[in-house]
Design an enzyme around this catalytic site. Structure first.
Site, PDB file in Angstrom:
ATOM      1  CD  GLN A  66      -2.552   1.071   2.747  1.00  0.00           C
ATOM      2  OE1 GLN A  66      -1.955   1.478   3.750  1.00  0.00           O
ATOM      3  NE2 GLN A  66      -3.779   0.598   2.801  1.00  0.00           N
ATOM      4  CE1 TYR A 149      -3.153   8.836   8.209  1.00  0.00           C
ATOM      5  CE2 TYR A 149      -3.739   6.823   7.047  1.00  0.00           C
ATOM      6  CZ  TYR A 149      -3.356   7.469   8.208  1.00  0.00           C
ATOM      7  OH  TYR A 149      -3.161   6.751   9.362  1.00  0.00           O
ATOM      8  CG  LEU A 268     -14.712  -4.143  14.869  1.00  0.00           C
ATOM      9  CD1 LEU A 268     -15.817  -3.542  15.724  1.00  0.00           C
ATOM     10  CD2 LEU A 268     -13.683  -4.807  15.769  1.00  0.00           C
ATOM     11  N   GLY A 290      -7.295  -7.371   9.620  1.00  0.00           N
ATOM     12  CA  GLY A 290      -6.186  -6.643  10.235  1.00  0.00           C
ATOM     13  C   GLY A 290      -5.875  -7.207  11.604  1.00  0.00           C
ATOM     14  NE  ARG A 291      -7.538  -2.573  15.295  1.00  0.00           N
ATOM     15  CZ  ARG A 291      -8.113  -1.536  15.881  1.00  0.00           C
ATOM     16  NH1 ARG A 291      -8.811  -1.691  16.977  1.00  0.00           N
ATOM     17  NH2 ARG A 291      -7.986  -0.328  15.361  1.00  0.00           N
TER      18      ARG A 291
END
Length: 299
Positions: A66, A149, A268, A290-291
């Protein structure tokens, strides 16, 4: 890029991930979120990142990366040091840039407004980073245009109050991203996927919302973007985000239903049955984790 990063990313590939996207990689030094961020603004950075790509491919995953510019949210402390914004004259800080001199929050720097010439130089930096990613052996490229961003700073009417060709109307606010995608697609081979991460909504009155994201996806598709990575938020410090399992899936659903483009969803998603339901019911083409992959690389 160091040993830790190679092992960290390759572990997810060993765990069975089909695609591993290396973290937000800055296209110029002032585009880093923190001083310790990975970058691809120099040819000297190709060889270290090539080790990452080789390790991912050797473990059976597609190697993705990315490329990013943090805009007005750059110059921050590392997460484990508090994440707080650092002033331009702090030891590990630097001046930040954006579309307009509007800070992210009361603790953040007022960004320097980018000139049209400076915008073109950042477009060139993204193009050069794409070339370096290709040279390093990555086969999936994602342009980060979400989470408050730089590109998000431009397309949001809450952070962009310009009166030139890059501000005002919807067409003007998305111009910087479209020009960058066009330039990147010209050097990134057609046979390799190009994704764009968008924030589908800012969760704020008068801000960017899902119909805006659908309209932007409709413009990105003919420019050669293969997939929209659907996230949200990040640009408005006071936004109240209704976080819950799969809370961003409706963004992917809306874009996928309205535009002839593949979508990814994120946020999530923790259980295999939950991810399977999203794909099975046509709510996204790809589920990104991700997490949950940090907690369990063998998910």
């Amino acid at each position: 890029s160091n040993e830790w990063q190679v092992v960290h990313l390759a572990t997810r590939a060993v765990g069975g991930a089909g695609l591993v996207i290396a973290e937000a990689t800055a296209v110029e030094p002032r585009g880093r979120i923190t001083f310790a961020d990975v970058g691809l603004w120099s040819d000297a950075q190709i060889a270290p990142l090539a080790r990452v790509a080789r390790a991912l491919k050797a473990a059976g995953a597609v190697a993705g990366i990315q490329i990013a510019h943090a805009g007005r949210k750059a110059s921050s402390a590392r997460p484990w040091e508090g994440r707080q914004p650092l002033s331009a004259d702090a030891p590990k800080g630097w001046p930040v840039v954006g579309p307009s001199p509007i800070p992210f929050d009361g603790a953040s720097q007022v960004p320097q407004e980018l000139s049209a010439e400076a915008i073109r130089s950042i477009e060139a930096a993204f193009t050069a980073a794409a070339n370096r990613a290709l040279a390093a052996g990555f086969e999936w490229l994602e342009i980060h245009a979400g989470h408050g961003y730089l590109f998000h700073n431009f397309y949001s009417p809450l952070s962009n109050t310009r009166t030139d060709a890059y501000g005002g109307s919807f067409a003007n606010r998305v111009r910087f991203l479209l020009e960058t995608v066009r330039a990147v697609r010209a050097v990134w081979p057609e046979r390799l996927p190009l994704a764009v991460r968008l924030s589908g909504t800012e969760w704020a009155d008068g801000g960017w919302d899902i119909p805006d994201a659908v309209a932007l996806a409709r413009l990105l598709q003919p420019e050669g973007v293969d997939l929209i990575d659907c996230s949200s938020g990040g640009n408005i410090a006071t936004a109240k985000i209704p976080v819950g399992p799969g809370y961003q899936v409706p963004i992917s659903e809306a874009i996928r239903a309205d535009v002839d483009i593949a979508t990814a969803t994120v946020g999530l998603i923790t259980a295999p049955a939950q991810a399977d339901e999203i794909i099975r019911n046509g709510r996204a083409d790809l589920v990104l984790l991700g997490r949950e992959m940090l907690r369990n690389p063998y998910w």
